[in-house]
Design an enzyme around this catalytic site. Sequence first.
Site, short mmCIF file in Angstrom:
data_model
loop_
_atom_site.label_atom_id
_atom_site.label_comp_id
_atom_site.label_asym_id
_atom_site.label_seq_id
_atom_site.Cartn_x
_atom_site.Cartn_y
_atom_site.Cartn_z
N ASP A 99 -50.61 72.08 -43.36
CA ASP A 99 -49.43 71.33 -43.80
C ASP A 99 -48.77 70.60 -42.64
O ASP A 99 -47.57 70.29 -42.68
CB ASP A 99 -48.42 72.29 -44.46
CG ASP A 99 -47.90 73.35 -43.48
OD1 ASP A 99 -48.65 73.71 -42.54
OD2 ASP A 99 -46.76 73.82 -43.65
N ASP A 141 -44.06 69.98 -40.15
CA ASP A 141 -44.80 70.68 -41.20
C ASP A 141 -43.83 71.13 -42.28
O ASP A 141 -42.60 71.05 -42.11
CB ASP A 141 -45.62 71.84 -40.65
CG ASP A 141 -44.78 72.99 -40.11
OD1 ASP A 141 -43.55 72.98 -40.33
OD2 ASP A 141 -45.34 73.90 -39.48
N LEU A 142 -44.38 71.57 -43.39
CA LEU A 142 -43.57 71.95 -44.54
C LEU A 142 -43.03 73.36 -44.35
O LEU A 142 -43.76 74.27 -43.91
CB LEU A 142 -44.38 71.88 -45.82
CG LEU A 142 -45.08 70.55 -46.12
CD1 LEU A 142 -45.82 70.65 -47.44
CD2 LEU A 142 -44.09 69.42 -46.15
#
Length: 616
Positions: A267, A224-225
């Site tokens: 995300d 994920d970001l």
Amino acid sequence: KYNKIYQHFSNKKSHKYQDEVSLLEETILQVAKQLQSLQNEVDERTKSLVKQTHTLERERNFIQGLLDTAPLIILTQDKNGKIITINRFGKKHIEDGNENLIYENVFIADNNQKQHILELLDRLRSSQTGKIRFDSTLDYHNDRSRHITWFHTKLSDNHPDAPLILSIGLDITDRKVAENRLAWLANHDPLTHLCNRRSFQDQFSNLIDIAHRQKQSVALLYFDLDQFKYINDTCGHKAGDVLLQVIADKLREVTRSSDILARLGGDEFALVIYGISEDGAVKVAEKIFSSLQSIDYRIEDNPFKITVSIGIALFPKHGHSIQELLANADLAMYQAKEAGRGRIHVYSPDAEFHKRIHHELYWKDQIQQAMDENRFVLYFQPILNLRTRTISHYESLLRMLDKNGKILSPDQFIPVAERVGLIRSIDKLVVDKALDIHKSLLSKGYDIVLSINLSGQALADEDLQNYIYDSLANPQVKPELIIFEITETIAVSNFASARHLMERIRSLGCSFALDDFGVGFSSFYYLMHLPVDYVKIDGSFIKKLENSQEDQVLVQALAEIAQRLGKETIAEFVENAKILDLLEKYGIHYAQGYHVGRPMPQILFSKGIGDSRRTI
């Protein structure tokens, strides 16, 4: 005219003896009478025929109007399949100037269907069946294709020149497009056009089965970001959505079409690679990492570096089922984040880390059960107005009861709830319970001010903000009797969101308090620009106030600055009379702590310290 002849001969005098002339006259009279009768009958029938003709003409015009205005292709065929008649809609869509169309040109655009459709039509013409139905694709003369459902019926007229088959075509293209769109949405994420979680799990499961039979390895990259929440908070969800689309496009560039690439939600992304080693998986992760870092993303013209934390798990080394592999890749990603974010980590069975994760999972289950079983309660702690020495309002404090009825403090469950995504539900629960108490007090005639704590989730969750706003807009609620509290650290770290929330809620008449002030950032700049009404000085500066000169200097400074900024001050953890006297001397407006009153499950109505109290 026959009547005139009849009258002429009937007026003549009759003779005693009828001769041939008189006999002829009588015959003429009878004939004239019969002819007149026939003429009358002819006239009546002519009128009837004219009337029927007009009726048939109206019916024909009505039917023709229906045929021409109906959004259907309606045509008839002879025994050879030649089209005899076709309505206006049909001409517009398929005839295109060709007056000798046969059914093959109309019904069969797809060669794969040709034999099947020809057999169906032959069965209909030979009376083996009375009606048939099939779908086909129609190629329009403007190079567009349309999906048509055809209904064919055998007509009963046996005249050699009469139509043999009536065909009606219904255009179902829009429905097909909608069906295809729904089918696509069932398996894809509409924002990024990547596979969604459902499709990902199906494909991943099938790939694991193949790898098991062929004794191949499969790598799962779960990532994920980093700091995506910051982008959503500062720039809005639209900017976050744009970034996710850019990242999805970048991921397509660096992955193969045979790989399974998916957005699992928020995300979170996942990539499954078949037949790859651990080293190979790490190289792919590094390629993804460097590719995403190359994205030139800016926030208000300031460059924002895109980084991801990537966890890797391999089949069969780290698990044999997709659930096990997803869980272990997720753990590996958290290990990457704990190492400092922007890292790649291959799953490793870290006992201490797993113990902590299992601890969180245990508490997550306990919190969820407590919510389901209504085992969260509010306690109320009084806050004293030092200028009047009367109770000004009460802070609502959340408590959780375990299965045995034991009271658990927020420190035991709130941090876990924030990490596992349950804090939003807890925020709603606290607001609901506090406003229920508020409405109950109003119904009894008590205009008592209540203070309600909000978590940092409320700053980023627009749906939660809308829920709170709608709850306060209820006509049974008096917003001017409600104070919301949020900690200084959360407010400063999410400054723009905090300010937006405060301004929106205060527009209804509520007040805001900045809790735990003096710890964390301790930025007076933010205090100047946040629309808060109260500043609650953190208890760590109050506990030892009577014996700590440093704390006394700090509290006096905080009180003076807050007053100059137009904010009222509240001191927490006031545990004896000496501290209370010092606070009054320093100009602190309110005091809260065990010396004023302990948190209780009911509001104890009192004027001030030492007064007799009664439960409301």
